[in-house]
Design a protein around this motif. Structure first.
Motif, mmCIF file in Angstrom:
data_model
loop_
_atom_site.group_PDB
_atom_site.id
_atom_site.type_symbol
_atom_site.label_atom_id
_atom_site.label_comp_id
_atom_site.label_asym_id
_atom_site.label_seq_id
_atom_site.Cartn_x
_atom_site.Cartn_y
_atom_site.Cartn_z
ATOM 1 N N GLY A 1 -10.701 -8.879 -0.776
ATOM 2 C CA GLY A 1 -10.653 -7.431 -0.786
ATOM 3 C C GLY A 1 -9.886 -6.842 -1.946
ATOM 4 O O GLY A 1 -9.466 -7.547 -2.873
ATOM 5 N N VAL A 2 -9.708 -5.535 -1.889
ATOM 6 C CA VAL A 2 -9.037 -4.760 -2.931
ATOM 7 C C VAL A 2 -7.521 -4.852 -2.727
ATOM 8 O O VAL A 2 -7.025 -4.729 -1.604
ATOM 9 N N CYS A 3 -6.799 -5.040 -3.812
ATOM 10 C CA CYS A 3 -5.352 -5.246 -3.739
ATOM 11 C C CYS A 3 -4.641 -4.174 -2.915
ATOM 12 O O CYS A 3 -3.766 -4.480 -2.094
ATOM 13 N N HIS A 4 -5.020 -2.921 -3.103
ATOM 14 C CA HIS A 4 -4.278 -1.836 -2.446
ATOM 15 C C HIS A 4 -4.629 -1.689 -0.966
ATOM 16 O O HIS A 4 -3.932 -0.968 -0.245
ATOM 17 N N GLN A 5 -5.666 -2.350 -0.524
ATOM 18 C CA GLN A 5 -5.908 -2.472 0.908
ATOM 19 C C GLN A 5 -5.154 -3.673 1.465
ATOM 20 O O GLN A 5 -4.524 -3.606 2.521
ATOM 21 N N LEU A 6 -5.193 -4.782 0.728
ATOM 22 C CA LEU A 6 -4.606 -6.026 1.220
ATOM 23 C C LEU A 6 -3.085 -5.971 1.346
ATOM 24 O O LEU A 6 -2.525 -6.499 2.318
ATOM 25 N N VAL A 7 -2.408 -5.363 0.382
ATOM 26 C CA VAL A 7 -0.940 -5.388 0.398
ATOM 27 C C VAL A 7 -0.377 -4.766 1.682
ATOM 28 O O VAL A 7 0.443 -5.393 2.361
ATOM 29 N N PRO A 8 -0.800 -3.576 2.095
ATOM 30 C CA PRO A 8 -0.293 -3.061 3.374
ATOM 31 C C PRO A 8 -0.966 -3.709 4.589
ATOM 32 O O PRO A 8 -0.305 -3.971 5.598
ATOM 33 N N GLU A 9 -2.259 -3.969 4.496
ATOM 34 C CA GLU A 9 -3.003 -4.549 5.627
ATOM 35 C C GLU A 9 -2.436 -5.890 6.050
ATOM 36 O O GLU A 9 -2.373 -6.218 7.242
ATOM 37 N N GLN A 10 -2.027 -6.691 5.072
ATOM 38 C CA GLN A 10 -1.507 -8.023 5.355
ATOM 39 C C GLN A 10 0.003 -8.027 5.613
ATOM 40 O O GLN A 10 0.615 -9.092 5.713
ATOM 41 N N GLY A 11 0.596 -6.852 5.711
ATOM 42 C CA GLY A 11 1.982 -6.737 6.141
ATOM 43 C C GLY A 11 3.033 -7.023 5.091
ATOM 44 O O GLY A 11 4.199 -7.275 5.425
ATOM 45 N N HIS A 12 2.652 -6.956 3.809
ATOM 46 C CA HIS A 12 3.612 -7.279 2.756
ATOM 47 C C HIS A 12 4.631 -6.174 2.504
ATOM 48 O O HIS A 12 5.704 -6.445 1.957
ATOM 49 N N VAL A 13 4.298 -4.929 2.852
ATOM 50 C CA VAL A 13 5.197 -3.809 2.554
ATOM 51 C C VAL A 13 5.444 -2.993 3.814
ATOM 52 O O VAL A 13 4.558 -2.864 4.673
ATOM 53 N N VAL A 14 6.644 -2.437 3.909
ATOM 54 C CA VAL A 14 7.047 -1.645 5.082
ATOM 55 C C VAL A 14 7.843 -0.426 4.612
ATOM 56 O O VAL A 14 8.297 -0.373 3.459
ATOM 57 N N PRO A 15 8.018 0.570 5.488
ATOM 58 C CA PRO A 15 8.763 1.779 5.100
ATOM 59 C C PRO A 15 10.127 1.467 4.498
ATOM 60 O O PRO A 15 10.844 0.577 4.957
ATOM 61 N N GLY A 16 10.464 2.214 3.443
ATOM 62 C CA GLY A 16 11.740 2.040 2.760
ATOM 63 C C GLY A 16 11.720 1.037 1.633
ATOM 64 O O GLY A 16 12.712 0.889 0.909
ATOM 65 N N ASP A 17 10.592 0.340 1.432
ATOM 66 C CA ASP A 17 10.492 -0.677 0.392
ATOM 67 C C ASP A 17 10.391 -0.068 -1.004
ATOM 68 O O ASP A 17 9.981 1.095 -1.173
ATOM 69 N N LEU A 18 10.727 -0.896 -2.000
ATOM 70 C CA LEU A 18 10.505 -0.584 -3.408
ATOM 71 C C LEU A 18 9.543 -1.639 -3.946
ATOM 72 O O LEU A 18 9.837 -2.840 -3.900
ATOM 73 N N VAL A 19 8.394 -1.194 -4.446
ATOM 74 C CA VAL A 19 7.297 -2.101 -4.792
ATOM 75 C C VAL A 19 6.722 -1.720 -6.149
ATOM 76 O O VAL A 19 6.575 -0.539 -6.467
ATOM 77 N N ILE A 20 6.396 -2.736 -6.947
ATOM 78 C CA ILE A 20 5.663 -2.498 -8.187
ATOM 79 C C ILE A 20 4.363 -3.302 -8.166
ATOM 80 O O ILE A 20 4.267 -4.352 -7.529
ATOM 81 N N GLY A 21 3.381 -2.795 -8.870
ATOM 82 C CA GLY A 21 2.115 -3.504 -9.027
ATOM 83 C C GLY A 21 1.546 -3.208 -10.389
ATOM 84 O O GLY A 21 1.687 -2.090 -10.906
ATOM 85 N N ALA A 22 0.925 -4.205 -10.978
ATOM 86 C CA ALA A 22 0.300 -3.998 -12.285
ATOM 87 C C ALA A 22 -1.078 -3.376 -12.074
ATOM 88 O O ALA A 22 -2.127 -3.966 -12.374
ATOM 89 N N ASP A 23 -1.063 -2.188 -11.532
ATOM 90 C CA ASP A 23 -2.258 -1.378 -11.311
ATOM 91 C C ASP A 23 -1.782 0.031 -11.006
ATOM 92 O O ASP A 23 -0.857 0.221 -10.198
ATOM 93 N N SER A 24 -2.411 1.019 -11.611
ATOM 94 C CA SER A 24 -1.892 2.383 -11.521
ATOM 95 C C SER A 24 -1.971 2.968 -10.117
ATOM 96 O O SER A 24 -1.234 3.900 -9.790
ATOM 97 N N HIS A 25 -2.857 2.441 -9.269
ATOM 98 C CA HIS A 25 -2.985 3.000 -7.922
ATOM 99 C C HIS A 25 -2.095 2.305 -6.901
ATOM 100 O O HIS A 25 -2.294 2.457 -5.686
ATOM 101 N N THR A 26 -1.082 1.591 -7.385
ATOM 102 C CA THR A 26 -0.075 1.008 -6.497
ATOM 103 C C THR A 26 0.634 2.092 -5.693
ATOM 104 O O THR A 26 1.205 1.818 -4.624
ATOM 105 N N CYS A 27 0.564 3.324 -6.144
ATOM 106 C CA CYS A 27 1.171 4.448 -5.417
ATOM 107 C C CYS A 27 0.589 4.633 -4.013
ATOM 108 O O CYS A 27 1.161 5.373 -3.201
ATOM 109 N N THR A 28 -0.502 3.949 -3.703
ATOM 110 C CA THR A 28 -1.160 4.050 -2.391
ATOM 111 C C THR A 28 -0.199 3.854 -1.229
ATOM 112 O O THR A 28 -0.270 4.541 -0.212
ATOM 113 N N TYR A 29 0.735 2.915 -1.355
ATOM 114 C CA TYR A 29 1.582 2.533 -0.227
ATOM 115 C C TYR A 29 2.615 3.599 0.127
ATOM 116 O O TYR A 29 3.291 3.488 1.160
#
Length: 418
Positions: free
Chosen positions: A98-126
């Motif tokens: 799947g698409v990275c910005h669906q997988l990162v939250p869907e698979q439980g990698h990020v939660v409220p209060g986190d600080l996250v970077i991604g080499a893709d401009s739409h990382t702001c999704t989370y």
């Protein structure tokens, strides 16, 4: 003096009491790269003479932009990613996942209060689930996966207070297109966008992802929302991590505040060739369409597929048109099969392709011809965005895309929604 969500998260992660425009070095909770950017990050990693990533469990690489590979050269880049992931033991998502910005939250990698970077401009999704997430370049990504830290300039915050109830046939995609059209593509440059108000609260978490995903299209560094009960329930369903939501203080200082009542909002369309070239669907209704795209990190979630299928069920797309459907992840694809949505799309005449970004970025799976008009649920309509700078891309909601494919011209979806 109170703090915004962005100021609080960057204070927490830097161990300092910071405010807008301060420079900080902060600890990262998760880091992601995709196949358009990860090979460059791997090269930078080696040039920095690094041996190991800081924490394999907090680094992911995703093959989604060209999945499966359409070219020999791309296959070699994918090979580099697979080798690096195997060597480092990081999280790795291959073709079809799947698409990275669906997988990162869907698979439980990020939660409220986190600080996250991604080499893709739409990382702001989370940001929709209360995560300060932002896109970076490949070299910064390499520095992050080596050290687990990165420097930031604490952004000022632009607060969007969105009240009212969206009318039937009007969705979160229409809302964010309207906001971008109002403030323009550079109206929030390097700011954190905060989206609040009753209209935001009414949205599902899936619909909120659409809003935060397009924060970058108004220039914002991130698109943040409060973590309400809906958010907390959604996150607990997807992640086992402990978390502490972050809320803005009542006396937080904002660079700008704009208030909206969207009770009478119409479906919106962004016309070529800029995302802020937005109008009500009535202004462009009747424009001939040759191809439609349903999917992407903006609108490829289950809720989006259900909306489109509800319009297409029992009907056929117009003669002379094509509809490409790309679910945002393997799990969404499977659930769409179980619910009969994929059958609806195929029977309507659509082509359902591998979960991924291909149609949106123009690597494969639907590059338009010269002079063709495409209506898409994607987030960008720049010249050449879909692989042909002589094509014309209109952006709209899944409902508007589905309705337009039935008529072969841009169509108000409310004609098909009871």
């Amino acid at each position: 003096m109170g703090k915004t969500i962005a100021e609080k998260i960057l204070s927490n992660k830097s161990g300092r009491d910071v405010k807008a425009n301060d420079i900080v070095v902060a600890d990262l909770d998760f880091i992601m790269g995709q196949d358009g950017t990860s090979p460059l990050a791997i090269r930078a990693f080696k040039e920095m003479e690094a041996k190991r990533v800081f924490d394999p469990s907090r680094v992911a690489m995703v093959i989604d932009h060209s999945a499966p590979s359409p070219l020999q050269g791309v296959s070699e880049l994918h090979h580099q990613m697979r080798e690096f992931a195997d060597e480092q033991g990081i999280c790795f998502y291959d073709i079809g996942d799947g698409v990275c910005h669906q997988l990162v939250p869907e698979q439980g990698h990020v939660v409220p209060g986190d600080l996250v970077i991604g080499a893709d401009s739409h990382t702001c999704t989370y940001g929709a689930i209360n995560v300060f997430s932002t896109g970076v370049g490949s070299t910064d990504l390499a520095a992050g996966i080596i050290s687990g830290k990165l420097w930031f300039k604490v952004p000022e915050t632009f607060k969007f207070v969105v009240n009212g109830k969206l009318p039937a046939g009007v969705f979160s995609k229409d809302l964010i297109l309207y906001l971008i059209g109002d403030v323009t593509a550079d109206g929030a440059t390097y700011m954190a966008a905060e989206y609040v108000g009753s209209a935001i609260e009414d949205l599902s978490v899936e619909a909120r992802f659409t809003i935060s995903n397009m924060a970058i299209e108004m220039g914002a560094k991130c698109g943040l929302m409060e973590a309400d009960d809906k958010t907390i329930e959604w996150v607990k369903q997807h992640s086992k991590r402990e978390f502490t939501p972050v809320s803005a203080d009542p006396d937080a200082v904002y660079a700008r505040v704009k208030e909206y009542d969207v009770s009478n909002l119409e479906p919106q369309v962004a016309s070529p060739h800029t995302v802020d070239n937005v109008s009500a669907v009535s202004a462009v209704a009747g424009t001939p369409i040759q191809q439609g795209v349903l999917g992407t990190c903006t609108n490829g979630r289950l809720e989006d597929l259900r909306i489109a299928a509800g319009i297409l069920k029992g009907r056929k797309i117009a003669r002379g048109t094509r509809l490409v459907v790309a679910p945002a992840s393997r799990s969404i694809y499977l659930q769409a099969i179980r619910e009969g949505l994929i059958e609806t799309f195929v029977e309507a005449g659509a082509a359902v392709v591998t979960p991924g970004c291909g149609p949106c970025v123009g690597t494969h799976n639907g590059v338009p011809s010269d002079g063709e008009n495409v209506i898409s649920t994607a987030n960008r309509n720049f010249k050449g965005r879909m692989g042909n700078n002589k094509a014309f891309i209109y952006l709209a909601s899944p409902a508007t895309v589905a309705a337009s494919m039935l008529t072969g011209r841009i169509t108000d979806p409310r004609e098909y929604i009871n």
